[in-house]
Write an enzyme that holds these catalytic residues in place. Structure first.
Site, PDB file in Angstrom:
ATOM      1  N   LYS A  37     -37.733  -9.611  76.031  1.00  0.00           N
ATOM      2  CA  LYS A  37     -38.188  -9.916  74.671  1.00  0.00           C
ATOM      3  C   LYS A  37     -39.522  -9.206  74.404  1.00  0.00           C
ATOM      4  O   LYS A  37     -40.163  -8.707  75.340  1.00  0.00           O
ATOM      5  CB  LYS A  37     -38.312 -11.433  74.528  1.00  0.00           C
ATOM      6  CG  LYS A  37     -36.970 -12.164  74.668  1.00  0.00           C
ATOM      7  CD  LYS A  37     -37.163 -13.671  74.591  1.00  0.00           C
ATOM      8  CE  LYS A  37     -35.838 -14.408  74.724  1.00  0.00           C
ATOM      9  NZ  LYS A  37     -36.040 -15.881  74.653  1.00  0.00           N
ATOM     10  N   ASN A  64     -40.955 -16.809  76.365  1.00  0.00           N
ATOM     11  CA  ASN A  64     -40.392 -16.868  77.727  1.00  0.00           C
ATOM     12  C   ASN A  64     -39.793 -15.545  78.202  1.00  0.00           C
ATOM     13  O   ASN A  64     -38.986 -15.499  79.113  1.00  0.00           O
ATOM     14  CB  ASN A  64     -39.423 -18.042  77.862  1.00  0.00           C
ATOM     15  CG  ASN A  64     -38.215 -17.931  76.952  1.00  0.00           C
ATOM     16  OD1 ASN A  64     -38.075 -16.942  76.239  1.00  0.00           O
ATOM     17  ND2 ASN A  64     -37.347 -18.912  76.990  1.00  0.00           N
ATOM     18  N   HIS A 114     -34.173 -12.787  77.889  1.00  0.00           N
ATOM     19  CA  HIS A 114     -32.916 -13.446  77.520  1.00  0.00           C
ATOM     20  C   HIS A 114     -31.818 -13.039  78.494  1.00  0.00           C
ATOM     21  O   HIS A 114     -31.771 -11.883  78.927  1.00  0.00           O
ATOM     22  CB  HIS A 114     -32.486 -13.029  76.109  1.00  0.00           C
ATOM     23  CG  HIS A 114     -31.069 -13.429  75.806  1.00  0.00           C
ATOM     24  ND1 HIS A 114     -30.746 -14.689  75.350  1.00  0.00           N
ATOM     25  CD2 HIS A 114     -29.895 -12.752  75.945  1.00  0.00           C
ATOM     26  CE1 HIS A 114     -29.420 -14.760  75.225  1.00  0.00           C
ATOM     27  NE2 HIS A 114     -28.886 -13.596  75.568  1.00  0.00           N
ATOM     28  N   GLU A 139     -22.333 -10.841  73.068  1.00  0.00           N
ATOM     29  CA  GLU A 139     -23.656 -10.222  72.951  1.00  0.00           C
ATOM     30  C   GLU A 139     -23.619  -8.729  73.280  1.00  0.00           C
ATOM     31  O   GLU A 139     -24.312  -7.933  72.635  1.00  0.00           O
ATOM     32  CB  GLU A 139     -24.655 -10.964  73.848  1.00  0.00           C
ATOM     33  CG  GLU A 139     -24.940 -12.362  73.294  1.00  0.00           C
ATOM     34  CD  GLU A 139     -25.672 -13.294  74.268  1.00  0.00           C
ATOM     35  OE1 GLU A 139     -26.042 -12.838  75.372  1.00  0.00           O
ATOM     36  OE2 GLU A 139     -25.876 -14.467  73.917  1.00  0.00           O
ATOM     37  N   TYR A 198     -28.686 -15.384  67.853  1.00  0.00           N
ATOM     38  CA  TYR A 198     -29.075 -16.784  68.062  1.00  0.00           C
ATOM     39  C   TYR A 198     -28.365 -17.737  67.089  1.00  0.00           C
ATOM     40  O   TYR A 198     -28.890 -18.808  66.788  1.00  0.00           O
ATOM     41  CB  TYR A 198     -30.594 -16.935  67.943  1.00  0.00           C
ATOM     42  CG  TYR A 198     -31.337 -16.468  69.181  1.00  0.00           C
ATOM     43  CD1 TYR A 198     -31.048 -16.985  70.448  1.00  0.00           C
ATOM     44  CD2 TYR A 198     -32.353 -15.511  69.093  1.00  0.00           C
ATOM     45  CE1 TYR A 198     -31.734 -16.568  71.582  1.00  0.00           C
ATOM     46  CE2 TYR A 198     -33.049 -15.094  70.227  1.00  0.00           C
ATOM     47  CZ  TYR A 198     -32.732 -15.636  71.463  1.00  0.00           C
ATOM     48  OH  TYR A 198     -33.419 -15.232  72.589  1.00  0.00           O
TER      49      TYR A 198
HETATM   50  P1  ADP Z   1     -32.025 -19.611  76.799  1.00  0.00           P
HETATM   51  O1  ADP Z   1     -32.836 -18.464  76.260  1.00  0.00           O
HETATM   52  O2  ADP Z   1     -32.538 -20.036  78.156  1.00  0.00           O
HETATM   53  O3  ADP Z   1     -30.556 -19.353  76.783  1.00  0.00           O
HETATM   54  P2  ADP Z   1     -31.709 -21.346  74.431  1.00  0.00           P
HETATM   55  O4  ADP Z   1     -30.455 -20.630  74.102  1.00  0.00           O
HETATM   56  O5  ADP Z   1     -31.706 -22.832  74.433  1.00  0.00           O
HETATM   57  O6  ADP Z   1     -32.280 -20.888  75.867  1.00  0.00           O
HETATM   58  O7  ADP Z   1     -32.864 -20.886  73.446  1.00  0.00           O
HETATM   59  C1  ADP Z   1     -32.972 -19.563  73.058  1.00  0.00           C
HETATM   60  C2  ADP Z   1     -34.422 -19.177  72.948  1.00  0.00           C
HETATM   61  O8  ADP Z   1     -34.997 -19.947  71.897  1.00  0.00           O
HETATM   62  C3  ADP Z   1     -35.287 -19.507  74.161  1.00  0.00           C
HETATM   63  O9  ADP Z   1     -35.197 -18.543  75.197  1.00  0.00           O
HETATM   64  C4  ADP Z   1     -36.653 -19.537  73.523  1.00  0.00           C
HETATM   65  O10 ADP Z   1     -37.138 -18.211  73.294  1.00  0.00           O
HETATM   66  C5  ADP Z   1     -36.372 -20.174  72.182  1.00  0.00           C
HETATM   67  N1  ADP Z   1     -36.599 -21.616  72.230  1.00  0.00           N
HETATM   68  C6  ADP Z   1     -35.799 -22.547  72.777  1.00  0.00           C
HETATM   69  N2  ADP Z   1     -36.326 -23.766  72.659  1.00  0.00           N
HETATM   70  C7  ADP Z   1     -37.503 -23.613  71.999  1.00  0.00           C
HETATM   71  C8  ADP Z   1     -38.537 -24.470  71.566  1.00  0.00           C
HETATM   72  N3  ADP Z   1     -38.461 -25.785  71.774  1.00  0.00           N
HETATM   73  N4  ADP Z   1     -39.585 -23.929  70.925  1.00  0.00           N
HETATM   74  C9  ADP Z   1     -39.673 -22.609  70.702  1.00  0.00           C
HETATM   75  N5  ADP Z   1     -38.739 -21.729  71.080  1.00  0.00           N
HETATM   76  C10 ADP Z   1     -37.669 -22.212  71.736  1.00  0.00           C
END
Ligand code: ADP
Length: 172
Positions: free
Chosen positions: A29, A134, A137, A148, A69
């Site tokens: 990211k 974080n 992805h 994807e 997303y």
């Molecule tokens: P992952 O990326 O681990 O598959 P998710 O699909 O649940 O997780 O979420 C997608 C992305 O959305 C996360 O990697 C993060 O960047 C963002 N995200 C998820 N939960 C939150 C949150 N509570 N606040 C801000 N951003 C979030």
């Protein structure tokens, strides 16, 4: 026709379940790119034994990020998430990695979504502290990976098949 029996077994069969080899979509990211972590992340997948079959730097359109997303559309952080992915302050480095169990292994290597819960040895556990930043992805299932990869690398020739010389040692 020139494949050894082992290579023939591990020949990529994208879109087909339960084969020795599969593909997943991994993206550094914009925060990971800004922080100069692309090389370290690529290295982890290479060193694990996986094969890089596509890579590009891209500032995704809003439509692409929203589609990527789509499952999170109703969540309160959705707008911020799309803005973070698309604002162009750094690109996303989009990749496709291939190899045995790479979808699940990729998720394990990346670690839990919330860095507070990701194990210290994982990518998120080593490099970040905030769920909203974080850095990486990874597709969460074979179905997501298929969707994807098509979304980010849908043009013909964007994903390149090749045979790593070491796969007889790593993927058998
Ligand atoms: P992952 O990326 O681990 O598959 P998710 O699909 O649940 O997780 O979420 C997608 C992305 O959305 C996360 O990697 C993060 O960047 C963002 N995200 C998820 N939960 C939150 C949150 N509570 N606040 C801000 N951003 C979030």
């Amino acid at each position: 026709a020139t494949h050894s029996p082992i290579l023939a077994e591990t020949k990529p069969l994208a879109g087909i379940k339960n084969t020795a080899s599969e593909r997943t979509f991994i993206a550094v990211k914009p925060d990971g790119v800004q922080r100069g972590l692309v090389g370290k992340i690529v290295s982890r997948f290479e060193e694990r034994g996986y094969k890089l079959v596509a890579i590009k730097a891209v500032v995704p359109s809003r439509a692409l990020a929203e589609e990527h997303y789509a499952d999170l559309r109703a969540r309160p952080f959705f707008r911020g998430l799309v803005e973070y992915m698309t604002n162009g302050k750094a690109p996303v480095v989009a990749m496709v990695w291939e190899g045995k169990d790479v979808v699940r292994q990729g998720r394990a290597m990346i670690g839990a979504t919330n860095p507070l819960e990701s194990s210290p040895g994982s990518i998120r556990g080593q490099y970040c502290v905030s769920v909203g930043r974080n850095i990486i992805h990874g597709s969460d299932s074979f179905e997501s990976a298929t969707k994807e990869i098509q979304l980010w690398f849908g043009k013909p020739g964007e994903v390149i098949d090749w045979e790593p010389a070491n796969w007889v040692w790593t993927m058998a």
